[in-house]
Design a protein around this motif. Sequence first.
Motif, mmCIF file in Angstrom:
data_model
loop_
_atom_site.group_PDB
_atom_site.id
_atom_site.type_symbol
_atom_site.label_atom_id
_atom_site.label_comp_id
_atom_site.label_asym_id
_atom_site.label_seq_id
_atom_site.Cartn_x
_atom_site.Cartn_y
_atom_site.Cartn_z
ATOM 1 N N LEU A 1 -10.731 11.106 -7.602
ATOM 2 C CA LEU A 1 -10.115 9.812 -7.876
ATOM 3 C C LEU A 1 -8.848 9.929 -8.718
ATOM 4 O O LEU A 1 -8.258 8.900 -9.062
ATOM 5 N N ASN A 2 -8.476 11.162 -9.091
ATOM 6 C CA ASN A 2 -7.292 11.403 -9.932
ATOM 7 C C ASN A 2 -7.401 10.689 -11.271
ATOM 8 O O ASN A 2 -6.434 10.087 -11.760
ATOM 9 N N VAL A 3 -8.591 10.736 -11.849
ATOM 10 C CA VAL A 3 -8.854 10.117 -13.146
ATOM 11 C C VAL A 3 -9.262 11.213 -14.120
ATOM 12 O O VAL A 3 -10.054 12.091 -13.756
ATOM 13 N N PHE B 1 0.854 -1.182 0.000
ATOM 14 C CA PHE B 1 0.000 0.000 0.000
ATOM 15 C C PHE B 1 0.892 1.234 0.000
ATOM 16 O O PHE B 1 2.097 1.153 0.231
ATOM 17 N N GLU B 2 0.292 2.369 -0.261
ATOM 18 C CA GLU B 2 1.025 3.633 -0.305
ATOM 19 C C GLU B 2 0.645 4.475 0.909
ATOM 20 O O GLU B 2 -0.460 5.026 0.955
ATOM 21 N N MET C 1 1.232 5.976 -13.836
ATOM 22 C CA MET C 1 2.588 5.437 -13.781
ATOM 23 C C MET C 1 3.130 5.449 -12.359
ATOM 24 O O MET C 1 3.845 4.531 -11.944
ATOM 25 N N GLY C 2 2.787 6.490 -11.594
ATOM 26 C CA GLY C 2 3.203 6.519 -10.197
ATOM 27 C C GLY C 2 2.568 5.405 -9.391
ATOM 28 O O GLY C 2 3.241 4.721 -8.605
ATOM 29 N N ARG C 3 1.270 5.182 -9.605
ATOM 30 C CA ARG C 3 0.596 4.097 -8.893
ATOM 31 C C ARG C 3 1.121 2.741 -9.346
ATOM 32 O O ARG C 3 1.204 1.799 -8.550
ATOM 33 N N ARG C 4 1.471 2.636 -10.627
ATOM 34 C CA ARG C 4 1.998 1.365 -11.128
ATOM 35 C C ARG C 4 3.338 1.044 -10.478
ATOM 36 O O ARG C 4 3.613 -0.114 -10.157
ATOM 37 N N LYS C 5 4.177 2.064 -10.287
ATOM 38 C CA LYS C 5 5.481 1.849 -9.658
ATOM 39 C C LYS C 5 5.335 1.492 -8.178
ATOM 40 O O LYS C 5 6.055 0.636 -7.655
#
Length: 335
Positions: free
Chosen positions: A176-178, A49-50, A207-211
């Motif tokens: 939701l940052n979408v 999780f972040e 890309m940030g969430r993917r990383k």
Amino acid sequence: ITCNDQGAAQIYHVRSIDPSNIYGDGFGHKWTPIARETKHGRPQFIHIFEPTEDGQTRASNHFFKVMEQLHMLPKLQHTTLQNAIVNAMYAATIESELGTDAAMEVIGAGEEGTGNLAKYMMEVNSFYQGNALRMNGVKVPHLWPGEKLNMQTSGNVDNGFTDLESSILRWMSAGLNVPYEPFARDYRQSTYSSARASMMEGWRYYMGRRKVIAARFATNLFVLAFEEALVRGELRLPRNASRGFYEAKGAWCNCEWIGAGRLAIDGLKEVKESVLRIESGLSTYEKELALLGEDYQETFAQQVREMSERKAAGLPAASWVQTQAIAPEDAVEAA
């Protein structure tokens, strides 16, 4: 979650629900403790999780930010639909000029008035049933004396619904940052520049969430699979390796993951941009093909196979291959 003095998780307590509501804490919940790692240091519980705050031990649901708007939107849609149905129930009405005083004189009072009313309605009904005037197959309405035909139209059905719905969807997409356009499937007021800016902003977040989430989770799975393959003897490290798996686990398990490719709004412009970046030295084939969701090594190997197969079949090489095959001196002479 049980943590040590430094705040690192040591034991995870997983809750399972018993339908019989007999075991556990009295509410049908049974907690099972699972250690984060074995005594040999092998992970046996993956928790990705972040964290956004100090001391946070679990992820926060992003939908909490837009929870209020989530239940407002369906209520707004249902209310608007009901309003439209009510406004469209009557297509036409007949209005009579018979006033209250005249109606009382015709109808009268008491039982006699009830009979007069029934006779009046029967006369009107029989009049409409006998109205069969047509002109070229089209029926011509002939009303009772003193009556008018009013066509009813649905007025004020929208009542600002489109703007309000768009405002709610924009609020939800921002929470939701979408990007709004793909979130609402609404591209009516978008130009190429605005749509691309919105997509690029969303892509940077993805890309940030993917990383942080997807890549870390995939790497943890790869580490476990790689270690298990080494222990079983299915894989072996190179003989000239200076360090073993446990001595340099981070080096042996350093991964780069390729996910879904980026959406191309204008394919021709996207390709030209990638070619210019590669030729100017600002990017590489690996990075540009990763944006398309492809692996550059697999692409190169496939190109070699295709060139060999085309040559064996007697087909000419692709145009870009012929261009690259021109010798420098031939290019100078041609110029």
